[in-house]
Scaffold this motif. Structure first.
Motif, PDB file in Angstrom:
ATOM      1  N   ILE A 109       0.774  -1.089  -0.016  1.00  0.00           N
ATOM      2  CA  ILE A 109      -0.039  -0.119   0.009  1.00  0.00           C
ATOM      3  C   ILE A 109       0.879   1.416  -0.011  1.00  0.00           C
ATOM      4  N   LYS A 110       2.084   1.119  -0.310  1.00  0.00           N
ATOM      5  CA  LYS A 110       2.950   2.127  -0.416  1.00  0.00           C
ATOM      6  C   LYS A 110       2.334   3.383  -1.249  1.00  0.00           C
ATOM      7  N   GLY A 111       2.646   4.478  -0.811  1.00  0.00           N
ATOM      8  CA  GLY A 111       2.429   5.756  -1.657  1.00  0.00           C
ATOM      9  C   GLY A 111       0.806   5.938  -1.990  1.00  0.00           C
ATOM     10  N   GLN A 112       0.241   5.246  -1.508  1.00  0.00           N
ATOM     11  CA  GLN A 112      -1.481   5.283  -1.819  1.00  0.00           C
ATOM     12  C   GLN A 112      -2.178   6.021  -0.962  1.00  0.00           C
ATOM     13  N   ASN A 113      -1.568   6.731   0.242  1.00  0.00           N
ATOM     14  CA  ASN A 113      -2.441   7.573   1.059  1.00  0.00           C
ATOM     15  C   ASN A 113      -3.273   6.722   1.897  1.00  0.00           C
ATOM     16  N   LYS A 114      -3.068   5.378   2.034  1.00  0.00           N
ATOM     17  CA  LYS A 114      -4.099   4.423   2.482  1.00  0.00           C
ATOM     18  C   LYS A 114      -3.579   4.003   4.180  1.00  0.00           C
ATOM     19  N   ALA A 115      -2.374   4.220   4.508  1.00  0.00           N
ATOM     20  CA  ALA A 115      -1.668   3.591   5.559  1.00  0.00           C
ATOM     21  C   ALA A 115      -2.248   3.998   6.981  1.00  0.00           C
ATOM     22  N   ASN A 116      -2.430   3.307   8.073  1.00  0.00           N
ATOM     23  CA  ASN A 116      -3.052   3.830   9.137  1.00  0.00           C
ATOM     24  C   ASN A 116      -1.935   4.133   9.901  1.00  0.00           C
ATOM     25  N   PRO A 117      -1.857   5.418  10.288  1.00  0.00           N
ATOM     26  CA  PRO A 117      -0.626   5.950  11.073  1.00  0.00           C
ATOM     27  C   PRO A 117      -0.966   5.696  12.779  1.00  0.00           C
ATOM     28  N   THR A 118      -2.090   4.974  13.284  1.00  0.00           N
ATOM     29  CA  THR A 118      -2.473   4.674  14.413  1.00  0.00           C
ATOM     30  C   THR A 118      -1.077   4.026  15.258  1.00  0.00           C
ATOM     31  N   ALA A 119      -0.728   3.153  14.879  1.00  0.00           N
ATOM     32  CA  ALA A 119       0.410   2.126  15.220  1.00  0.00           C
ATOM     33  C   ALA A 119       1.498   3.013  15.558  1.00  0.00           C
ATOM     34  N   LEU A 120       1.912   3.724  14.702  1.00  0.00           N
ATOM     35  CA  LEU A 120       3.215   4.678  14.802  1.00  0.00           C
ATOM     36  C   LEU A 120       2.776   5.744  15.702  1.00  0.00           C
ATOM     37  N   LEU A 121       1.636   6.359  15.733  1.00  0.00           N
ATOM     38  CA  LEU A 121       1.275   7.424  16.653  1.00  0.00           C
ATOM     39  C   LEU A 121       1.125   6.942  18.321  1.00  0.00           C
ATOM     40  N   LEU A 122       0.415   5.643  18.388  1.00  0.00           N
ATOM     41  CA  LEU A 122       0.496   5.183  19.645  1.00  0.00           C
ATOM     42  C   LEU A 122       1.674   4.812  20.234  1.00  0.00           C
ATOM     43  N   GLY A 167     -15.994   6.945  14.350  1.00  0.00           N
ATOM     44  CA  GLY A 167     -16.088   6.317  13.308  1.00  0.00           C
ATOM     45  C   GLY A 167     -15.115   6.846  11.785  1.00  0.00           C
ATOM     46  N   ASP A 168     -14.382   7.724  12.410  1.00  0.00           N
ATOM     47  CA  ASP A 168     -13.355   8.295  11.567  1.00  0.00           C
ATOM     48  C   ASP A 168     -12.198   7.322  11.547  1.00  0.00           C
ATOM     49  N   LYS A 169     -12.013   6.581  10.351  1.00  0.00           N
ATOM     50  CA  LYS A 169     -11.148   5.577  10.452  1.00  0.00           C
ATOM     51  C   LYS A 169     -10.672   5.445   9.082  1.00  0.00           C
ATOM     52  N   THR A 170      -9.314   4.685   9.015  1.00  0.00           N
ATOM     53  CA  THR A 170      -8.764   4.296   7.654  1.00  0.00           C
ATOM     54  C   THR A 170      -9.167   3.062   7.130  1.00  0.00           C
ATOM     55  N   ALA A 171      -9.048   2.519   6.091  1.00  0.00           N
ATOM     56  CA  ALA A 171      -9.824   1.197   5.671  1.00  0.00           C
ATOM     57  C   ALA A 171      -9.391  -0.010   6.363  1.00  0.00           C
ATOM     58  N   ASP A 172      -8.222  -0.065   6.626  1.00  0.00           N
ATOM     59  CA  ASP A 172      -7.677  -1.384   7.475  1.00  0.00           C
ATOM     60  C   ASP A 172      -8.561  -1.936   8.404  1.00  0.00           C
ATOM     61  N   ILE A 173      -9.121  -0.748   9.229  1.00  0.00           N
ATOM     62  CA  ILE A 173      -9.876  -0.976  10.542  1.00  0.00           C
ATOM     63  C   ILE A 173     -11.731  -0.615  10.119  1.00  0.00           C
ATOM     64  N   GLY A 174     -11.986  -0.773   8.834  1.00  0.00           N
ATOM     65  CA  GLY A 174     -13.495  -0.689   8.435  1.00  0.00           C
ATOM     66  C   GLY A 174     -13.845   0.969   8.239  1.00  0.00           C
ATOM     67  N   GLY A 175     -12.704   1.959   8.067  1.00  0.00           N
ATOM     68  CA  GLY A 175     -13.263   3.370   7.731  1.00  0.00           C
ATOM     69  C   GLY A 175     -12.899   3.524   6.184  1.00  0.00           C
ATOM     70  N   LYS A 176     -13.292   4.807   5.974  1.00  0.00           N
ATOM     71  CA  LYS A 176     -13.174   5.066   4.718  1.00  0.00           C
ATOM     72  C   LYS A 176     -11.853   6.264   4.361  1.00  0.00           C
ATOM     73  N   LEU A 177     -11.326   6.734   5.385  1.00  0.00           N
ATOM     74  CA  LEU A 177     -10.462   8.060   5.373  1.00  0.00           C
ATOM     75  C   LEU A 177      -9.307   7.469   4.867  1.00  0.00           C
ATOM     76  N   SER A 178      -8.433   8.461   4.123  1.00  0.00           N
ATOM     77  CA  SER A 178      -6.932   8.361   3.738  1.00  0.00           C
ATOM     78  C   SER A 178      -6.235   8.743   4.963  1.00  0.00           C
ATOM     79  N   THR A 179      -4.863   8.414   4.773  1.00  0.00           N
ATOM     80  CA  THR A 179      -4.132   8.889   5.763  1.00  0.00           C
ATOM     81  C   THR A 179      -4.148  10.341   6.236  1.00  0.00           C
ATOM     82  N   THR A 180      -4.113  11.026   5.215  1.00  0.00           N
ATOM     83  CA  THR A 180      -4.304  12.468   5.308  1.00  0.00           C
ATOM     84  C   THR A 180      -5.432  12.963   6.046  1.00  0.00           C
ATOM     85  N   GLU A 181      -6.572  12.234   5.403  1.00  0.00           N
ATOM     86  CA  GLU A 181      -7.792  12.779   6.314  1.00  0.00           C
ATOM     87  C   GLU A 181      -7.979  12.401   7.287  1.00  0.00           C
ATOM     88  N   PHE A 182      -7.492  11.206   7.769  1.00  0.00           N
ATOM     89  CA  PHE A 182      -7.583  10.594   9.103  1.00  0.00           C
ATOM     90  C   PHE A 182      -6.643  11.607  10.228  1.00  0.00           C
TER      91      PHE A 182
END
Ligand code: NAI
Length: 330
Positions: free
Chosen positions: A265-278, A307-322
């Motif tokens: 998923i590199k470069g697709q603005n899809k990655a969930n930053p939560t793990a790095l943020l935690l 409910g604002d989440k990235t796709a890997d955990i059931g949401g619709k937001l991109s990395t930047t929107e999240f």
């Protein structure tokens, strides 16, 4: 202003690392990021994937935040991650795994601390091709490394009001190596009468974790089992996008998520930053910036709960929107 080493990594590393820098900046905390590159991209110019300057920066700053770095599979250079942990003697890999608000999973009561030995075992990388059809790897387990990781696990349990520390091995088969780990665990456990000891074989642990993870509290494991089991426990709370981690030594600490560089998923603005943020939130607690840690954690939990989440955990937001939503909630 505090200086912290930042390894942006590769794959999705730069995207999630930007997100975390933006969120920390928006919280009002000023950090002077000492940005250090590592991995395949620097081999051509510096002759190694882990230049000495990266280690020197971490030794000087004592704390680093690290996004994932790709390791070539089956050939190529030795893992930057393994080298880093070994060179800085970051002997304890701490991977807390707890349900997050707003992230639906099969189990609602997961609260497990995975303590993984980080310097030896099959990760020592001692492998040999005997002939074209045979290869072998040497599993190194020492009493000193086993005792210190078990002591880390028990100390963590005492400090954090946990009740049980469970040793995970395959000592029925690897009687000498895993046997030594277990012997070390039993010796250390005697010094902590207030913590319940427990022993389990790794295969049985995996089966029980996917049946009822509430049966487990703190787990202490040799390196390879710790690696595998912490991906399993990540799956229990929503996947690799939300699983945090820290590599802790006597002198310095490197905070990094459990996941890798996710080249798919590199470069697709899809990655969930939560793990790095935690992981970054735990880093802030480590450097005693507790109020900022709380503030960012609250904003993250509010965002997920809305409910604002990235796709890997059931949401619709991109990395930047999240990222933007978290910043709005700060
Ligand atoms: P991976 O963790 O990169 O990806 C596994 C799966 O989880 C992929 O489908 C990926 O898209 C997904 N995923 C991972 N993180 C995500 C995130 N933040 N948001 C959304 N989805 C996410 O594991 P893989 O593919 O086995 O390894 C890729 C590379 O990463 C390898 O070169 C490996 O050696 C390296 N790696 C590096 C680590 C580190 O730097 N600490 C740790 C683990 C692997």
């Amino acid at each position: 202003m505090r200086t912290i080493t930042l390894i942006n990594g590769d794959g999705i590393g730069p995207e999630i690392s930007q997100s975390v820098q933006d969120i920390i900046k928006a919280s009002g905390l000023e950090i002077d990021w000492d940005i250090q590159t590592a991995g395949a991209d620097v081999i051509e110019t510096e002759g190694t994937p882990l230049p000495q300057r990266v280690l020197d920066s971490i030794k000087k700053n004592k704390v680093a935040l690290k996004a994932p770095v790709t390791t070539p599979i089956g050939k190529g250079f030795r893992s930057v991650n393994v080298q880093l942990r070994k060179s800085l003697d970051l002997y304890a890999n701490l991977r807390p795994c707890k349900n997050l608000p707003g992230v639906e999973t099969r189990f609602k009561d997961v609260d497990i601390i995975v303590v993984r030995e980080n310097t030896e075992d099959l990760y020592a990388g001692i492998e040999e091709k005997i002939d074209d059809n045979t290869a072998h790897s040497i599993k190194i387990i020492t009493r000193s490394a086993s005792e210190r990781i078990c002591k880390f696990a028990f100390d963590y349990a005492v400090k954090n009001n946990r009740h049980e520390v469970c040793a995970v091995t395959k000592a029925n088969i690897m009687k000498l190596s895993d046997g030594l780990f277990l012997e070390s665990y039993r010796k250390v456990a005697q010094n902590y009468p207030q913590i319940k000891p427990r022993e389990i074989l790794v295969d049985n642990l995996c089966m029980q974790l996917v049946q009822d993870p509430a049966r487990f509290d703190v787990l202490v494991l040799p390196n390879l089992y710790g690696d595998i089991v912490s991906d399993l426990t990540a799956g229990l709370i929503g996947g690799l996008g939300v699983a945090q981690g820290a590599n802790i030594g006597l002198d310095c600490a490197v905070f990094e998520p459990v996941h890798g560089s996710a080249p798919d998923i590199k470069g697709q603005n899809k990655a969930n930053p939560t793990a790095l943020l935690l992981s970054a939130i735990e880093m802030l607690r480590y450097i005693n910036e507790n109020s900022y840690a709380e503030k960012i954690e609250k904003a993250l939990f509010k965002t997920l709960s809305n409910g604002d989440k990235t796709a890997d955990i059931g949401g619709k937001l991109s990395t930047t929107e999240f990222t933007r939503k978290i910043i709005e909630n700060l």
